[in-house]
Design an enzyme around this catalytic site. Structure first.
Site, PDB file in Angstrom:
ATOM      1  N   LYS A  35       0.850  -1.110  -0.038  1.00 32.31           N
ATOM      2  CA  LYS A  35      -0.035   0.024   0.150  1.00 32.31           C
ATOM      3  C   LYS A  35       0.996   1.210  -0.086  1.00 32.31           C
ATOM      4  O   LYS A  35       0.586   2.296  -0.762  1.00 32.31           O
ATOM      5  CB  LYS A  35      -0.897  -0.014   1.123  1.00 32.31           C
ATOM      6  CG  LYS A  35      -2.109   0.916   1.167  1.00 32.31           C
ATOM      7  CD  LYS A  35      -2.643   0.755   2.552  1.00 32.31           C
ATOM      8  CE  LYS A  35      -4.082  -0.017   2.391  1.00 32.31           C
ATOM      9  NZ  LYS A  35      -4.858   0.239   3.625  1.00 32.31           N
ATOM     10  N   PHE A 152     -16.017  11.083  12.014  1.00 31.33           N
ATOM     11  CA  PHE A 152     -17.481  10.799  11.533  1.00 31.33           C
ATOM     12  C   PHE A 152     -17.242  11.003  10.296  1.00 31.33           C
ATOM     13  O   PHE A 152     -18.684  10.854   9.661  1.00 31.33           O
ATOM     14  CB  PHE A 152     -18.030  12.192  12.256  1.00 31.33           C
ATOM     15  CG  PHE A 152     -18.222  12.051  13.653  1.00 31.33           C
ATOM     16  CD1 PHE A 152     -19.019  11.143  14.434  1.00 31.33           C
ATOM     17  CD2 PHE A 152     -17.498  12.568  14.391  1.00 31.33           C
ATOM     18  CE1 PHE A 152     -19.199  11.020  15.799  1.00 31.33           C
ATOM     19  CE2 PHE A 152     -17.456  12.550  15.768  1.00 31.33           C
ATOM     20  CZ  PHE A 152     -18.435  11.749  16.449  1.00 31.33           C
ATOM     21  N   ARG A 154     -17.838   9.978   6.165  1.00 29.24           N
ATOM     22  CA  ARG A 154     -18.768   8.972   5.442  1.00 29.24           C
ATOM     23  C   ARG A 154     -17.875   8.516   4.291  1.00 29.24           C
ATOM     24  O   ARG A 154     -17.644   9.295   3.456  1.00 29.24           O
ATOM     25  CB  ARG A 154     -20.082   9.410   5.038  1.00 29.24           C
ATOM     26  CG  ARG A 154     -20.962   9.531   6.052  1.00 29.24           C
ATOM     27  CD  ARG A 154     -22.116  10.371   5.755  1.00 29.24           C
ATOM     28  NE  ARG A 154     -21.724  11.825   5.266  1.00 29.24           N
ATOM     29  CZ  ARG A 154     -22.418  12.455   4.211  1.00 29.24           C
ATOM     30  NH1 ARG A 154     -23.685  12.216   3.974  1.00 29.24           N
ATOM     31  NH2 ARG A 154     -21.987  13.587   3.808  1.00 29.24           N
ATOM     32  N   CYS A 263     -18.617   0.330   9.223  1.00 29.42           N
ATOM     33  CA  CYS A 263     -18.880   0.803  10.595  1.00 29.42           C
ATOM     34  C   CYS A 263     -20.018   0.330  11.247  1.00 29.42           C
ATOM     35  O   CYS A 263     -20.274  -0.166  12.472  1.00 29.42           O
ATOM     36  CB  CYS A 263     -18.800   2.468  10.510  1.00 29.42           C
ATOM     37  SG  CYS A 263     -17.189   3.275  10.154  1.00 29.42           S
ATOM     38  N   LYS A 266     -20.373  -3.379  12.825  1.00 28.93           N
ATOM     39  CA  LYS A 266     -19.333  -3.721  13.913  1.00 28.93           C
ATOM     40  C   LYS A 266     -19.558  -2.722  15.058  1.00 28.93           C
ATOM     41  O   LYS A 266     -19.317  -3.197  16.344  1.00 28.93           O
ATOM     42  CB  LYS A 266     -18.075  -3.697  13.487  1.00 28.93           C
ATOM     43  CG  LYS A 266     -17.416  -2.124  13.329  1.00 28.93           C
ATOM     44  CD  LYS A 266     -15.845  -2.424  13.041  1.00 28.93           C
ATOM     45  CE  LYS A 266     -15.481  -1.104  12.671  1.00 28.93           C
ATOM     46  NZ  LYS A 266     -15.229  -0.065  13.737  1.00 28.93           N
ATOM     47  N   ARG A 331     -17.151  -4.123   2.922  1.00 30.20           N
ATOM     48  CA  ARG A 331     -17.361  -4.629   4.171  1.00 30.20           C
ATOM     49  C   ARG A 331     -18.769  -4.702   4.603  1.00 30.20           C
ATOM     50  O   ARG A 331     -19.478  -3.790   4.540  1.00 30.20           O
ATOM     51  CB  ARG A 331     -16.368  -3.896   5.183  1.00 30.20           C
ATOM     52  CG  ARG A 331     -14.955  -4.312   4.996  1.00 30.20           C
ATOM     53  CD  ARG A 331     -14.141  -3.432   5.804  1.00 30.20           C
ATOM     54  NE  ARG A 331     -13.722  -2.234   5.228  1.00 30.20           N
ATOM     55  CZ  ARG A 331     -12.995  -1.140   5.958  1.00 30.20           C
ATOM     56  NH1 ARG A 331     -12.343  -1.457   7.154  1.00 30.20           N
ATOM     57  NH2 ARG A 331     -12.891  -0.004   5.384  1.00 30.20           N
TER      58      ARG A 331
HETATM   59  N1  NAD Z   1     -14.271   3.663   6.990  1.00 32.78           N
HETATM   60  C1  NAD Z   1     -15.050   4.821   7.659  1.00 32.78           C
HETATM   61  O1  NAD Z   1     -15.838   5.177   6.874  1.00 32.78           O
HETATM   62  C2  NAD Z   1     -14.773   5.113   8.976  1.00 32.78           C
HETATM   63  C3  NAD Z   1     -15.185   6.333   9.465  1.00 32.78           C
HETATM   64  C4  NAD Z   1     -15.182   6.675  10.824  1.00 32.78           C
HETATM   65  C5  NAD Z   1     -14.495   5.823  11.721  1.00 32.78           C
HETATM   66  N2  NAD Z   1     -13.618   4.684  11.175  1.00 32.78           N
HETATM   67  C6  NAD Z   1     -12.913   3.970  12.036  1.00 32.78           C
HETATM   68  O2  NAD Z   1     -11.619   4.267  11.838  1.00 32.78           O
HETATM   69  C7  NAD Z   1     -10.967   3.009  11.853  1.00 32.78           C
HETATM   70  C8  NAD Z   1      -9.974   2.645  10.891  1.00 32.78           C
HETATM   71  O3  NAD Z   1     -10.892   2.387   9.885  1.00 32.78           O
HETATM   72  P1  NAD Z   1     -10.637   2.407   8.299  1.00 32.78           P
HETATM   73  O4  NAD Z   1     -11.861   1.790   7.665  1.00 32.78           O
HETATM   74  O5  NAD Z   1      -9.740   3.493   7.953  1.00 32.78           O
HETATM   75  O6  NAD Z   1      -9.781   0.995   8.437  1.00 32.78           O
HETATM   76  P2  NAD Z   1      -8.691   0.028   7.192  1.00 32.78           P
HETATM   77  O7  NAD Z   1      -8.915  -1.154   7.537  1.00 32.78           O
HETATM   78  O8  NAD Z   1      -9.233   0.764   5.858  1.00 32.78           O
HETATM   79  O9  NAD Z   1      -7.412   0.652   7.716  1.00 32.78           O
HETATM   80  C9  NAD Z   1      -6.757   0.375   8.668  1.00 32.78           C
HETATM   81  C10 NAD Z   1      -5.290   0.333   8.283  1.00 32.78           C
HETATM   82  O10 NAD Z   1      -4.449   0.270   9.290  1.00 32.78           O
HETATM   83  C11 NAD Z   1      -3.180  -0.532   8.936  1.00 32.78           C
HETATM   84  N3  NAD Z   1      -2.583  -0.958  10.179  1.00 32.78           N
HETATM   85  C12 NAD Z   1      -2.939  -1.788  11.323  1.00 32.78           C
HETATM   86  N4  NAD Z   1      -2.119  -2.055  12.198  1.00 32.78           N
HETATM   87  C13 NAD Z   1      -1.179  -1.105  11.994  1.00 32.78           C
HETATM   88  C14 NAD Z   1       0.056  -0.735  12.753  1.00 32.78           C
HETATM   89  N5  NAD Z   1       0.606  -1.267  13.835  1.00 32.78           N
HETATM   90  N6  NAD Z   1       0.822   0.177  12.134  1.00 32.78           N
HETATM   91  C15 NAD Z   1       0.686   0.793  10.825  1.00 32.78           C
HETATM   92  N7  NAD Z   1      -0.509   0.392  10.236  1.00 32.78           N
HETATM   93  C16 NAD Z   1      -1.438  -0.232  10.780  1.00 32.78           C
HETATM   94  C17 NAD Z   1      -3.719  -1.742   8.257  1.00 32.78           C
HETATM   95  O11 NAD Z   1      -2.668  -2.070   7.343  1.00 32.78           O
HETATM   96  C18 NAD Z   1      -4.705  -0.828   7.458  1.00 32.78           C
HETATM   97  O12 NAD Z   1      -4.064  -0.333   6.055  1.00 32.78           O
HETATM   98  C19 NAD Z   1     -11.845   2.079  12.418  1.00 32.78           C
HETATM   99  O13 NAD Z   1     -11.768   1.915  14.250  1.00 32.78           O
HETATM  100  C20 NAD Z   1     -13.167   2.508  12.151  1.00 32.78           C
HETATM  101  O14 NAD Z   1     -14.147   1.919  12.875  1.00 32.78           O
HETATM  102  C21 NAD Z   1     -14.071   4.374   9.748  1.00 32.78           C
END
Ligand code: NAD
Length: 438
Positions: A35, A152, A154, A263, A266, A331
């Site tokens: 990535k 927050f 989207r 989101c 979970k 997801r």
């Molecule tokens: N996706 C959304 O729309 C959204 C919106 C608000 C909040 N969130 C929250 O934000 C958080 C992240 O969500 P996301 O959708 O971005 O997840 P994601 O799975 O798209 O990305 C997470 C990234 O973290 C990396 N990672 C994991 N452990 C690591 C480490 N120790 N060091 C470096 N990189 C590491 C993974 O390789 C991955 O690329 C979650 O808690 C989610 O609930 C997501």
């Protein structure tokens, strides 16, 4: 400000690019070397409108870079954001905090000087306390403040949401950290985005309460839609009729196949677990999760009903696979249990999605993927609209009808009007407007 963003997924990449755009220097770190290599070459690993341009602009200006190791960026940072995933833990539905705690341990070892460690991942109440404990245990000498700053945004509108938020929630108790957080968000503050400072635990709960409430709104209107079908009412008019009441509000009142995404599913489960653990069960949210779970397979029964009850040997065309438009995120998408149920009933499924097919081919076996909507419906016995991508709103319906074996459309997003579809000669079913096509 110098910022290290740990985790470069949807939230980390969008937040990191936006912070850089505000004028901060940001290093986005991710363990996924593929990535990071792709990002360094200007390839964006996710589909998110305008993100490619934002990333490219800020890389060019030298404010945004990428790394696989966090030591240097963390050592140089005023603030380190944790934006790693917090998926459901297998078996019990609690949030899996393995990645958050592993990141906290690694960050602790690299800290130099006063640093604010900010949890942006969605984490249950008390996680900030544990992150702080881990950091203090690993590095008793570290000068650190641990802050909660839930996100927050989207997917599909992530940059706009990040730059024009309804509010910014910051949970902290340290005055120095408050100054750093105010400085980081200053451009938004100047735009009058309300900044809500709370205790850390309160900030953590705000995120889950918000998602729980929104999931409840969606589930509420879905159940009202079912009732509409039974009593001959129109759910879209009901939604408008209640949504114009300011106390209710019109958003998140679109009936459909049930909520999905990275989101809500979970986060509702994790909120339920937190409630149970603290002897304060959230029965409403428990019901929301159960009702939503049932709904996706129920949509397959709706398809079967439109074809007289038997799907064996039938070809079903599915338009839209991602959990919502303008993302490639699959997801917990409702399309997955829906397609599984269609196949369980003996149907053959052909699908098309503008951005989700690469992810889908890994996730959903035994589905034929088409190049476009018209190829998708070719000789199909029924068309199911599952995700309301813009391009599905203006299909050439005459061409669709000609291509299909029989003109049966099940519109799970209420994109089309029942009277128009009937006029065009379609057998048409939608959500919460069941009687109107007759
Ligand atoms: N996706 C959304 O729309 C959204 C919106 C608000 C909040 N969130 C929250 O934000 C958080 C992240 O969500 P996301 O959708 O971005 O997840 P994601 O799975 O798209 O990305 C997470 C990234 O973290 C990396 N990672 C994991 N452990 C690591 C480490 N120790 N060091 C470096 N990189 C590491 C993974 O390789 C991955 O690329 C979650 O808690 C989610 O609930 C997501």
């Amino acid at each position: 400000m110098r910022i290290a963003m740990i985790g470069t997924g949807y939230v980390g990449l969008v937040s990191g690019a936006c912070f850089a755009d505000f004028g901060h220097h940001v290093t986005c770190v991710d363990k996924d070397a593929g990535k990071i290599a792709a990002l360094r070459h200007g390839k964006i690993p996710i589909f998110e409108p305008d993100l490619d341009r934002l990333v490219a602009d800020n890389m060019r200006s030298g404010r945004l870079d990428f790394a696989t190791e966090l030591q240097e960026p963390v050592a140089a940072a005023d603030a380190v954001f944790i934006a790693v995933g917090t998926p459901s833990r297998r078996g019990d539905g609690h949030a899996d905090l393995t990645y958050v705690y592993a990141a906290a341990r690694e960050i602790a070892a690299a800290l130099t000087g006063f640093t604010v460690v900010v949890t942006k991942s969605t984490v249950p109440v008390g996680t900030g306390d544990e992150v702080e404990r881990i950091i203090r245990e690993t590095r008793p000498d570290a000068d650190v403040a641990v802050v909660s700053n839930p996100e927050f945004l989207r997917e599909g509108a992530a940059i706009r949401d990040f730059k024009h938020p309804d509010r910014i929630v910051v949970g902290l108790s340290d005055e120095r950290a408050r100054k750093v957080m105010t400085e980081i968000y200053r451009p938004l503050y100047l735009n009058q985005a309300p900044m809500l400072y709370t205790k850390r635990r309160t900030a953590e709960l705000i995120k889950y309460a918000a998602n729980g409430f929104l999931a409840m709104k969606v589930t509420f209107i879905n159940e009202i839609a079912d009732l509409c079908e039974k009593v001959g009412a129109d759910v879209q008019e009901v939604a408008r009729g209640i949504g114009l009441d300011n106390r209710i509000g019109g958003k998140f009142l679109h009936a459909g196949p049930g909520f999905g995404g990275s989101c809500f599913p979970k986060d509702t489960l994790a909120l339920i677990k937190t409630g149970q653990d603290h002897a304060a069960p959230l029965r409403i949210i428990e019901t929301v999760a159960a009702v939503n779970d049932q709904r996706k397979r129920a949509m397959a029964r709706k398809v079967a009903a439109a074809l007289g009850g038997n799907l064996r040997g039938r070809t079903i065309a599915v338009l839209g696979l991602t959990f919502k438009p303008n993302t490639d995120d699959l997801r917990e998408a409702p399309s997955i249990p829906l397609i599984t149920a269609l196949k369980d009933m003996g149907a053959k499924v052909r699908a098309y999605d503008p951005a989700g097919m690469t992810n889908a081919s890994a996730e959903i076996p035994d589905v034929q993927f088409a190049d476009g909507p018209y190829a998708c419906v070719e000789s199909a016995d029924a068309l199911v609209i599952v995700t309301e991508w813009e391009q599905f709103r203006a299909l050439d319906l005459e061409a669709i009808k000609r291509a299909m074996k029989q003109p049966v459309v099940i519109d799970l997003r209420n994109v089309y009007r029942p009277d128009e579809m009937a006029q065009l000669g379609f057998v048409y079913d939608s959500v919460g407007r069941g009687d109107m096509a007759e």
